[in-house]
Scaffold this active site. Structure first.
Site: not given
Ligand code: COA
Length: 318
Positions: A114, A245, A275
């Site tokens: 990520c 994020h 996500n």
């Protein structure tokens, strides 16, 4: 002085949507648990004939159009992906071929899932600042649905697929003010994705210690914000938008509180997208630019963190 600036953004989400109610039929979970603990309502899932390359192409073409550029204007393609189509050629090279261009630098960057987009963004910024290149295309493209264990309720509810792209180019006025990258391998066990075996690199599935990761993320990101603002001698009140994020709404809320920013100044997409790993920041950026929330001249704080652990931020005058 030469700086880089965001010239255009693009995003792509697969058509298929998997809701929390769909997941209730697959694992022992509830819509209420997922929404309360994460803020996620649904996620997009790539079709069988889609992969990191096809999604990157879609997002990349939109970003180029927004920037008013053609593929052969690009001097460097960076694809941040932990779910590439092949080990090699890189997704960036496969994309180059799809764009019908050749010769420019093209590589994949796996900065531990990520956090990857912030690493790619920072590298592109350095190359443009130094005068080595003019235009860079940075794309986060992830097919997380292929690396989660769909019988593990503690991870499968969290992730989804998509691609987000940013075109960076040179400018005399900032632009990207600063980027900050960090990693700490001692937290390797809180989030990881092993290879099945090294001779045939078939992947296993994502393993995560959610609770520890949550606490680490909140502490690490708090320090990262202080570092980013101090480096630019700016105050929290200078920030117009936080583009974080998209891992968990509770982490995002904690970050907004730390920055004393109201939630309507934080770009949140995880309710609809979950996500999407390294695609989540450029997807969020693209959405808020396209719907007119983010305006030219405003100050954006972007941040990402992921397995490794690795984390990074950018302070950007859009
Ligand atoms: N549905 C229902 N129950 C679930 C569940 C699900 N999908 N997933 C886990 N549970 C259960 C657990 O088994 C546990 O049950 P127990 O108490 O009987 O053992 C309980 O819910 C609480 O689990 P816990 O892990 O303490 O929950 P949490 O409040 O920490 O929330 C996360 C879990 C994963 C949502 C949260 O820790 C998180 O978001 N962490 C960060 C994840 C992250 O950022 N990942 C990506 C980084 S890039």
């Amino acid at each position: 002085m030469r700086y880089s600036k965001i010239l255009g953004t693009g995003g792509y989400l697969p058509e298929k949507v998997l809701t929390n109610h769909d997941l209730e039929k697959m694992v022992d979970t509830t819509d209420e648990w997922i929404v309360t603990r994460t803020g996620i309502h649904q996620r997009h899932i790539a079709a069988d004939d889609e992969n990191a390359v096809t999604m990157a192409e879609q997002a990349g073409r939109v970003a180029l159009e927004a920037a008013g550029l053609k593929p052969d204007d690009i001097d460097m393609i960076i694809v941040t992906s932990t779910t590439p189509h092949m080990v090699f050629p890189s997704t960036a090279c496969l994309l180059q071929e799809r764009f019908g261009i050749s010769g420019c630098a093209a590589f994949d960057l796996n900065a531990s899932a990520c956090a990857g987009f912030m690493y790619g963004f920072s590298i592109a910024d350095q190359f443009i600042r130094s005068g080595m290149i003019k235009h860079a295309l940075v794309i986060g493209s992830e097919v997380m649905s292929r690396v989660v264990d769909w019988t593990d309720r503690s991870t499968c509810v969290l992730f989804g697929d998509g691609a987000g792209a940013v075109v960076l180019g040179p400018t005399a006025e900032p632009g990207v003010l600063s980027t900050h990258l960090h990693a700490d391998g001692k937290h390797k066990d809180v989030l990881y994705l092993p290879l099945g075996n090294n001779r045939t690199p078939n992947l296993e599935s994502v393993k995560m210690m959610g609770n520890q990761l949550f606490k680490l993320a909140v502490n690490i990101l708090g320090d990262l914000f202080d570092e980013t603002l101090e480096a630019n001698q700016m105050q929290k009140s200078d920030i117009d938008w936080l583009v974080p994020h998209q891992a968990n709404i509770r982490i995002i809320q904690a970050m907004a509180k730390k920055l004393e920013l109201p939630l309507d100044r934080v770009v949140t997409t995880l309710d609809k997208q979950s996500n999407t790993s390294s695609a989540s920041i450029p997807l969020a950026l693209d959405e808020a630019i396209r719907d007119g929330r983010i305006q030219r001249g405003q100050l954006l704080l972007m941040e990402g963190f992921g397995g490794g652990l690795a984390w990074g931020s950018a302070l950007v005058r859009y």
